[in-house]
Scaffold this active site. Structure first.
Site, short mmCIF file in Angstrom:
data_model
loop_
_atom_site.label_atom_id
_atom_site.label_comp_id
_atom_site.label_asym_id
_atom_site.label_seq_id
_atom_site.Cartn_x
_atom_site.Cartn_y
_atom_site.Cartn_z
CG HIS A 100 -1.77 -1.04 1.84
ND1 HIS A 100 -1.72 -1.92 2.04
CD2 HIS A 100 -2.73 -0.78 1.44
CE1 HIS A 100 -2.54 -3.16 2.37
NE2 HIS A 100 -3.11 -2.35 1.97
CG ASP A 103 2.12 -1.11 3.13
OD1 ASP A 103 0.87 -0.60 4.35
OD2 ASP A 103 1.68 -1.55 2.81
C1 XLS Z 1 -7.88 -6.81 5.13
C2 XLS Z 1 -7.35 -7.09 3.36
C3 XLS Z 1 -5.64 -6.22 3.18
C4 XLS Z 1 -5.73 -6.39 1.85
C5 XLS Z 1 -5.33 -4.86 0.86
O1 XLS Z 1 -8.11 -8.03 5.00
O2 XLS Z 1 -6.88 -8.04 3.05
O3 XLS Z 1 -4.39 -6.32 3.34
O4 XLS Z 1 -5.04 -7.99 0.65
O5 XLS Z 1 -5.69 -3.79 1.19
#
Ligand code: XLS
Ligand code: NI
Ligand code: NI
Length: 437
Positions: A100, A103
């Site tokens: 993201h 991140d």
């Molecule tokens: C949350 C999601 C997230 C997505 C990416 O539950 O799994 O981690 O994979 O935004």
């Protein structure tokens, strides 16, 4: 200087090895059904869990230390995470990462400054990628953590918040293209509602589609040739999320003419939260030509939330790989959207989590290929439906006969035969036999 000092490159040592820092089943170059294991299983590291998450939960702060020797909230720390991530991936032989926007850099008050930091860090990541075969699997924008997204992003009641979602998606798409990403994910973090009393559901859903259309148009304009993905999830953090499961998300995409550009990113733990098995959502995606990528993790049947555990369940991994093999593989990969349990807080635990996940999927692949070679499951399934193909009645049904024509068959016959045993126990016994022989 190495960050994970004392941890060497993880090697395949086979099922007999007792070295925890070795693969027992994942043997990258082993050929299964004509393809190397590493090609069947393009594994990816999730930046957020592996390099950011420290085990914070609702009752306590982090236990693991992910500072990597730098001060939190600084660009030095952001760069140390890149260093740690690349060392980690190289030591495990992982070829992809997912991220993201927030991140990879500390988010600033002003989005212009966040974007500047994002340019700087992606230059650094690109530099690191050189001389390695590590690539980006997919990128995404975090549109759920910042307080402005408390009522959603594309589905927010506020046009201004919608604009900030657009700005983040635009930037995250540019970064994904810059890093050569194969895909771009929309996980509808807070795209849902808490109460219908204050919610214009129609407008919210249309606005999500508007945001996605804008993203497709912009992405194609800047040279993004990969797939867009929806990652369905039924609830959490919102009480109800619009992308409830694969069937719902696919219906939504078709209703809004987005189905040519989008596929599914199916997360095991999300499928089970929706009351399905993992393989159910994979099958729904596959039969619609939309099985794109996988977030590989598992939930806990005793807990009703997204626990994001490293995959351990070989039955489920086998069922998953059966779906993937039958669908002809993924255009995306297997992203470990998984984190260590809070009390597993050491660097070794990080490696052992991935080793567990990679070995579980390797076993799943081996066992699924054996089930395919065994042939009994497929043969049974084929036989079960044969009346549609090898009887006069079946041929009529399949070639567009009318309701009256087909009904007349039943009316003449008077009483139907039973449809034939489903033989579930027989089939489950075959699974055990192949798994444990
Ligand atoms: C949350 C999601 C997230 C997505 C990416 O539950 O799994 O981690 O994979 O935004
Ligand atoms: Ni996920
Ligand atoms: Ni999740």
């Amino acid at each position: 200087m190495a960050i994970f000092e004392g941890i060497e490159k993880i090697k395949y040592e086979g099922p007999g090895s007792k070295n925890p820092l070795s693969f027992k089943y994942y043997d990258a170059d082993r050929v299964i059904l004509g393809k190397k294991m590493s090609e069947h299983l393009p594994f990816a590291m999730a930046w957020w869990h592996n390099l950011c998450a420290e085990g914070t939960d609702m009752f306590g702060r982090g236990v693991a230390n992910k500072s990597f020797g730098k001060e939190y909230g600084t660009m030095e720390h952001a760069k140390a995470k890149v260093d740690a991530g690349f060392e980690f991936m190289e030591k495990l032989g992982i070829k992809y990462f997912c991220f993201h926007d927030v991140d990879i850099v500390p988010e600033a008050e002003d989005i212009k400054e966040t974007n500047r930091r994002l340019d700087e860090i992606t230059d650094y990541i690109l530099e690191k990628m050189k001389g390695t075969d590590i690539k980006c699997l997919w990128g995404t924008a975090n549109m759920f953590s910042n307080p402005r997204f408390c009522n959603g992003a594309g589905s927010s009641n506020s046009a201004e918040v919608f604009a900030f979602a657009c700005a983040q998606v635009k930037k995250a798409l540019e970064l994904t293209v810059k890093l050569g990403g194969r895909g771009y994910v929309f996980w509808g973090g807070r795209e849902g509602y808490e109460t219908l009393l204050n919610t214009d559901m129609k407008l919210e859903q249309e606005n999500i589609a508007r945001l996605m259309k804008m993203a497709v148009n912009y992405g194609r304009k800047i040279g993004f040739t990969g797939d867009f993905y929806i990652e369905p999830k039924p609830k959490e953090p919102m009480k109800h999320q619009y992308d409830f499961d694969a069937a719902t998300a696919i219906g939504f995409l078709k209703a809004h003419g987005l189905d040519k550009d989008f596929k599914m990113n199916i997360e095991a733990n999300h499928a089970t939260l929706a009351g399905h098995t993992f393989e159910h959502d994979l099958r729904v995606s596959a039969i619609n030509g939309m099985l794109g990528s996988i977030d590989a993790n598992q939930g806990d049947y005793l807990l009703g939330w997204d626990t994001d555990e490293f995959p351990f369940d070989v039955y489920t991994a086998t069922m998953c790989m059966l779906e993937v093999l039958n669908a002809g593989g993924l255009t995306g990969g297997f992203n470990f959207d998984a984190k260590n349990r809070r009390p597993s807080y050491t660097y070794e635990d990080m490696f052992e989590g991935f080793i567990l996940g990679m070995d579980t999927f390797a076993l799943g692949l081996i066992k699924a290929s054996e089930l395919i070679e065994d042939g009994r499951l497929e043969e049974f399934k084929k036989k079960r439906y044969e009346s549609y193909f090898n009887t006069e009645l079946g041929n009529k049904i399949m070639s567009g006969a009318t309701l009256e024509e087909i009904a007349s068959y039943a009316e003449n016959k008077g009483k139907a035969e039973l449809p034939g045993s489903g033989k579930q126990e027989h089939l489950e016994a075959i699974i055990n036999q192949v798994l444990f022989r």
